[in-house]
Design an enzyme around this catalytic site. Structure first.
Site, PDB file in Angstrom:
ATOM      1  N   ARG A 183     -35.055   0.109  18.814  1.00  0.00           N
ATOM      2  CA  ARG A 183     -34.380   0.743  17.693  1.00  0.00           C
ATOM      3  C   ARG A 183     -35.331   1.778  17.091  1.00  0.00           C
ATOM      4  O   ARG A 183     -36.404   1.453  16.596  1.00  0.00           O
ATOM      5  CB  ARG A 183     -33.964  -0.289  16.647  1.00  0.00           C
ATOM      6  CG  ARG A 183     -33.535   0.274  15.285  1.00  0.00           C
ATOM      7  CD  ARG A 183     -32.399   1.283  15.340  1.00  0.00           C
ATOM      8  NE  ARG A 183     -31.216   0.800  16.005  1.00  0.00           N
ATOM      9  CZ  ARG A 183     -30.272   0.086  15.410  1.00  0.00           C
ATOM     10  NH1 ARG A 183     -30.401  -0.247  14.136  1.00  0.00           N
ATOM     11  NH2 ARG A 183     -29.212  -0.294  16.100  1.00  0.00           N
ATOM     12  N   LYS A 215     -18.888  -2.716  27.776  1.00  0.00           N
ATOM     13  CA  LYS A 215     -18.839  -3.091  26.367  1.00  0.00           C
ATOM     14  C   LYS A 215     -17.677  -2.416  25.651  1.00  0.00           C
ATOM     15  O   LYS A 215     -17.221  -1.335  26.059  1.00  0.00           O
ATOM     16  CB  LYS A 215     -20.150  -2.744  25.663  1.00  0.00           C
ATOM     17  CG  LYS A 215     -20.633  -1.318  25.799  1.00  0.00           C
ATOM     18  CD  LYS A 215     -22.024  -1.201  25.172  1.00  0.00           C
ATOM     19  CE  LYS A 215     -22.741   0.055  25.572  1.00  0.00           C
ATOM     20  NZ  LYS A 215     -24.094   0.159  24.994  1.00  0.00           N
ATOM     21  N   ARG A 263     -36.359  -4.794  20.677  1.00  0.00           N
ATOM     22  CA  ARG A 263     -35.611  -6.050  20.607  1.00  0.00           C
ATOM     23  C   ARG A 263     -35.522  -6.603  22.025  1.00  0.00           C
ATOM     24  O   ARG A 263     -34.788  -6.075  22.855  1.00  0.00           O
ATOM     25  CB  ARG A 263     -34.249  -5.798  19.976  1.00  0.00           C
ATOM     26  CG  ARG A 263     -34.377  -5.312  18.523  1.00  0.00           C
ATOM     27  CD  ARG A 263     -33.149  -4.639  18.017  1.00  0.00           C
ATOM     28  NE  ARG A 263     -32.834  -3.455  18.794  1.00  0.00           N
ATOM     29  CZ  ARG A 263     -31.725  -2.717  18.627  1.00  0.00           C
ATOM     30  NH1 ARG A 263     -30.843  -3.058  17.713  1.00  0.00           N
ATOM     31  NH2 ARG A 263     -31.502  -1.646  19.360  1.00  0.00           N
ATOM     32  N   GLU A 323     -26.984   4.058  22.466  1.00  0.00           N
ATOM     33  CA  GLU A 323     -26.088   4.175  21.318  1.00  0.00           C
ATOM     34  C   GLU A 323     -26.779   4.997  20.239  1.00  0.00           C
ATOM     35  O   GLU A 323     -28.008   5.043  20.160  1.00  0.00           O
ATOM     36  CB  GLU A 323     -25.730   2.795  20.742  1.00  0.00           C
ATOM     37  CG  GLU A 323     -24.888   1.934  21.660  1.00  0.00           C
ATOM     38  CD  GLU A 323     -24.469   0.618  20.999  1.00  0.00           C
ATOM     39  OE1 GLU A 323     -24.531   0.526  19.751  1.00  0.00           O
ATOM     40  OE2 GLU A 323     -24.097  -0.303  21.729  1.00  0.00           O
ATOM     41  N   LYS A 351     -20.852   4.351  19.838  1.00  0.00           N
ATOM     42  CA  LYS A 351     -20.955   4.343  21.294  1.00  0.00           C
ATOM     43  C   LYS A 351     -20.725   5.744  21.865  1.00  0.00           C
ATOM     44  O   LYS A 351     -21.439   6.186  22.776  1.00  0.00           O
ATOM     45  CB  LYS A 351     -19.932   3.367  21.892  1.00  0.00           C
ATOM     46  CG  LYS A 351     -19.986   1.932  21.364  1.00  0.00           C
ATOM     47  CD  LYS A 351     -21.223   1.211  21.799  1.00  0.00           C
ATOM     48  CE  LYS A 351     -21.128  -0.290  21.514  1.00  0.00           C
ATOM     49  NZ  LYS A 351     -20.939  -0.645  20.106  1.00  0.00           N
ATOM     50  N   ARG A 404     -28.866  -9.310  26.552  1.00  0.00           N
ATOM     51  CA  ARG A 404     -28.810  -8.511  25.331  1.00  0.00           C
ATOM     52  C   ARG A 404     -30.087  -8.684  24.515  1.00  0.00           C
ATOM     53  O   ARG A 404     -30.564  -9.797  24.321  1.00  0.00           O
ATOM     54  CB  ARG A 404     -27.599  -8.920  24.482  1.00  0.00           C
ATOM     55  CG  ARG A 404     -26.274  -8.737  25.191  1.00  0.00           C
ATOM     56  CD  ARG A 404     -25.139  -9.372  24.426  1.00  0.00           C
ATOM     57  NE  ARG A 404     -25.307 -10.823  24.324  1.00  0.00           N
ATOM     58  CZ  ARG A 404     -24.532 -11.625  23.599  1.00  0.00           C
ATOM     59  NH1 ARG A 404     -23.527 -11.115  22.914  1.00  0.00           N
ATOM     60  NH2 ARG A 404     -24.757 -12.923  23.574  1.00  0.00           N
ATOM     61  N   ASN A 453     -26.470   4.926  16.265  1.00  0.00           N
ATOM     62  CA  ASN A 453     -25.891   4.173  15.152  1.00  0.00           C
ATOM     63  C   ASN A 453     -26.004   4.968  13.858  1.00  0.00           C
ATOM     64  O   ASN A 453     -27.103   5.346  13.447  1.00  0.00           O
ATOM     65  CB  ASN A 453     -26.617   2.835  14.998  1.00  0.00           C
ATOM     66  CG  ASN A 453     -26.465   1.964  16.232  1.00  0.00           C
ATOM     67  OD1 ASN A 453     -25.500   1.233  16.359  1.00  0.00           O
ATOM     68  ND2 ASN A 453     -27.424   2.060  17.146  1.00  0.00           N
ATOM     69  N   ASP A 481     -30.575   3.563  19.732  1.00  0.00           N
ATOM     70  CA  ASP A 481     -30.896   2.458  20.637  1.00  0.00           C
ATOM     71  C   ASP A 481     -31.338   3.076  21.953  1.00  0.00           C
ATOM     72  O   ASP A 481     -30.570   3.813  22.590  1.00  0.00           O
ATOM     73  CB  ASP A 481     -29.688   1.558  20.853  1.00  0.00           C
ATOM     74  CG  ASP A 481     -29.350   0.735  19.617  1.00  0.00           C
ATOM     75  OD1 ASP A 481     -30.181   0.693  18.689  1.00  0.00           O
ATOM     76  OD2 ASP A 481     -28.258   0.151  19.580  1.00  0.00           O
TER      77      ASP A 481
END
Length: 317
Positions: free
Chosen positions: A210, A160, A225, A281, A125, A233, A283, A273
């Site tokens: 992604r 979050k 997504r 984000e 994050k 979400r 990752n 993301d």
């Protein structure tokens, strides 16, 4: 090569979609030997190398019993050609301890991917702070008053936790501010933990994309997504629908900027993301979506990753 995967328990893998499984399958297809262990299997003692209680496995091609294994054995990590760290979040104290053990193994000669120090330095994050030119308005705080002020400014926000994955613990608060105080108290545990707050990006309706970056190079397809029904979400774990799409020029611009900065730090695999034009984000622990992109587009993402892993090991020899 002999490759050790440090991952979650093999018995929990959903092999029809698991990215670590797809890496293993491609590695075995090329003739590489595969072993696995969990972070809890790692250990160290004065005068000895970092070791793991490892399982040497073979993939069977059978969905019901997808691997066979030899009895567990104690093995030094530097004895493997590559160690691939694939433990899923949470990014908690035990995860940090595992990176320290892997860092010691690296000093002893192990080739660890992603690099342990870089895993610690880029929590998923918070890593967006380095790339503010690509982020929506974001707040990181424990202070409920700061959250209220951020909401007053932006009116529609996402809250979050910093250590979640798969969409866990994500809340949207709209202009009416309904339950903002309660949500803040729940996430920050009455001020004990830091949380992230971001302006809501309405382009989530078109998908939370992604973007995979391997050895600094973006994969030419993304997985959008898309939230389903009333869900905010897009995460696949939260019921989002994954739709592969070509990498757009804006996606490529973002991915190349992030990849050129982070790949030299030992981050061989990165998963961005992106919602609309904004990175939400970065990752680096265990980015996913290899199988979904490969199945929908025909582009072999696991092959691209194992190519990069082989090249990384070759450079180190």
């Amino acid at each position: 090569m002999n490759i050790l995967f440090v991952a979650d328990p093999l018995e929990q893998f959903k092999i029809y979609k698991d990215t670590t499984f797809s890496m293993m399958r491609e590695a075995q297809r090329r003739g590489h030997e595969i072993s696995a262990c969990e972070p809890r299997d790692l250990g160290w003692q004065t005068g000895q190398p970092v070791t793991g209680q490892v399982r040497d496995i073979r993939l069977t091609g059978n969905a019901d019993v997808w691997f066979t294994e030899t009895p567990r054995r104690l093995a030094p990590l530097h004895g493997f050609d590559a160690v691939v760290m694939r433990k899923d979040p949470p990014f908690d104290a035990e995860y940090i301890y595992a990176t320290h053990l892997l860092g010691q193994a690296e000093r002893e000669g192990a080739a660890v991917v992603n690099r342990p120090a870089s895993l610690r330095e880029h929590p998923e994050k918070l890593a967006v702070m380095e790339f503010q030119q690509f982020t929506a308005p974001t707040l990181v705080t424990r202070d409920p008053a700061a959250v209220r002020a951020f909401h007053a400014e932006h009116r529609d926000i996402i809250l979050k936790p910093l250590d979640g994955m798969g969409g866990m613990g994500i809340f949207r608060v709209r202009e009416d501010g309904l339950n903002l105080g309660s949500i803040t108290e729940t996430l920050n545990k009455d001020g004990a933990e830091t949380i992230m707050v971001q302006r809501f990006v309405p382009e989530i309706a078109a998908g939370d994309k992604r973007i995979l970056i391997i050895a600094g190079e973006p994969v030419p397809f993304v997985l959008a997504r898309i939230p389903q029904g009333s869900e905010v979400r897009g995460n696949l774990a939260a019921g989002g629908k994954g739709v592969a799409q070509p990498l757009s020029p804006r996606n490529r611009e973002i991915a190349e900027a992030v990849g050129s900065a982070l790949a030299p730090r030992g981050l061989l695999l990165i998963g961005l993301d992106v919602i609309g034009d904004y990175v939400t984000e970065i990752n680096v622990t265990s980015p996913t979506c290899f199988q979904e992109i490969t199945e929908q587009t025909g582009f072999d993402v696991p092959a691209m990753f194992v190519d990069a892993l082989e090249a990384e090991v070759a450079r180190g020899n």
